[in-house]
Write an enzyme that holds these catalytic residues in place. Structure first.
Site, PDB file in Angstrom:
ATOM      1  N   ASP A 155      42.757  31.779  43.789  1.00 48.49           N
ATOM      2  CA  ASP A 155      41.358  31.362  43.795  1.00 48.49           C
ATOM      3  C   ASP A 155      41.320  29.898  43.389  1.00 48.49           C
ATOM      4  O   ASP A 155      41.812  29.537  42.311  1.00 48.49           O
ATOM      5  CB  ASP A 155      40.541  32.200  42.818  1.00 48.49           C
ATOM      6  CG  ASP A 155      40.639  33.692  43.128  1.00 48.49           C
ATOM      7  OD1 ASP A 155      40.757  34.032  44.317  1.00 48.49           O
ATOM      8  OD2 ASP A 155      40.596  34.499  42.190  1.00 48.49           O
TER       9      ASP A 155
ATOM     10  N   ASP B 297      32.450  44.551  46.038  1.00 52.50           N
ATOM     11  CA  ASP B 297      32.604  44.021  44.680  1.00 52.50           C
ATOM     12  C   ASP B 297      31.854  44.922  43.711  1.00 52.50           C
ATOM     13  O   ASP B 297      30.646  45.149  43.866  1.00 52.50           O
ATOM     14  CB  ASP B 297      32.058  42.594  44.598  1.00 52.50           C
ATOM     15  CG  ASP B 297      32.915  41.599  45.372  1.00 52.50           C
ATOM     16  OD1 ASP B 297      33.972  42.010  45.886  1.00 52.50           O
ATOM     17  OD2 ASP B 297      32.523  40.424  45.447  1.00 52.50           O
TER      18      ASP B 297
END
Length: 240
Positions: free
Chosen positions: A129, A8
């Site tokens: 998500d 990330d």
């Protein structure tokens, strides 16, 4: 089942966020390319990269770093985070990215998904998500009134072949994935499901493999050394 170490990116660093909260950032390295090489040297067959700046702003802020990673690796790389146009998809594919992950765009711009899937086929995946079963958008900052399983069916109907399912409340908490939601998505569609969020031990990964999940993304547990990638690959190779 493919194990995807997560990288990330935020402001050029390799970080982890807890439950997608930008205020809960932990920096693990200022050299993401070195981290990528570390996972590959340990046997990683693919990498999962998220541009967290992009997820927040819609601009591909960390693209130069991602290009450096793809130029120096020989495994497939999938990238998500703020990719909301055909031009951005083309730019990433041009620098060696193998699979593009669309997120917020899936719920806010279904025509874009249709166009992208029609043009780039299996090179486009969609990230679902979810928070309490409902789709979250804009870097997880907002929750919609769309059920994740309903969006999954919609995406399959327009040709999406691969989805990444993340339970936000599990992400970064090392409390195990939301197995029931993953199973619901698997039963509702025939798409390849990549599970993300909450992986904390070998048993979690074995269970996902036994569920015939296509892949799983592992982040915090690797960075905190709760899991060792080499050992994990060895153990899961012997499962089912």
């Amino acid at each position: 089942m493919i194990l995807f170490p997560a990288i990330d990116l935020l402001n050029g660093n390799c970080v982890r966020l807890t439950q997608g909260d930008y205020a809960k950032e932990q920096i693990y390295s200022g050299n993401p390319n070195e981290i990528a090489n570390q996972w590959i040297s340990q046997g990683a067959e693919a990498l999962h990269i998220v541009d967290l700046n992009g997820a927040k702003t819609g601009k591909s802020t960390n693209q130069a770093i991602i290009q450096q990673i793809t130029s120096n690796t020989n495994v497939p790389v999938q990238v998500g985070g703020g990719i909301r146009s055909i031009e951005q998809i083309e730019d990433y594919l041009a620098i060696g990215v193998d699979r593009i992950i669309l997120g917020t765009a899936a719920i806010q711009n279904l025509p874009l998904i249709r166009h992208a899937v029609s043009t780039f086929k299996e090179k486009v995946a969609v990230s679902i998500d979810a928070r309490n079963g409902y789709v979250a958008t804009e870097g997880w900052r907002k929750t919609s009134n769309v059920l994740a399983v309903d969006l999954g069916r919609q995406l399959e109907a327009i040709g999406v072949q691969t989805i990444i399912y993340t339970d936000i409340l599990k992400d970064g908490m090392l409390q195990g994935p939301n197995f029931s939601e993953i199973e619901t998505i698997q039963k509702a569609t025939s798409m390849r499901v990549i599970a993300s969020g909450g992986i904390s031990n070998v048993e979690d990964v074995i269970k996902l493999k036994e569920m015939d999940v296509y892949g799983t993304i592992i982040g915090k547990a690797l960075y905190d050394n709760s899991l060792n990638l080499v050992e994990l690959l060895e153990v899961t190779a012997d499962v089912g």
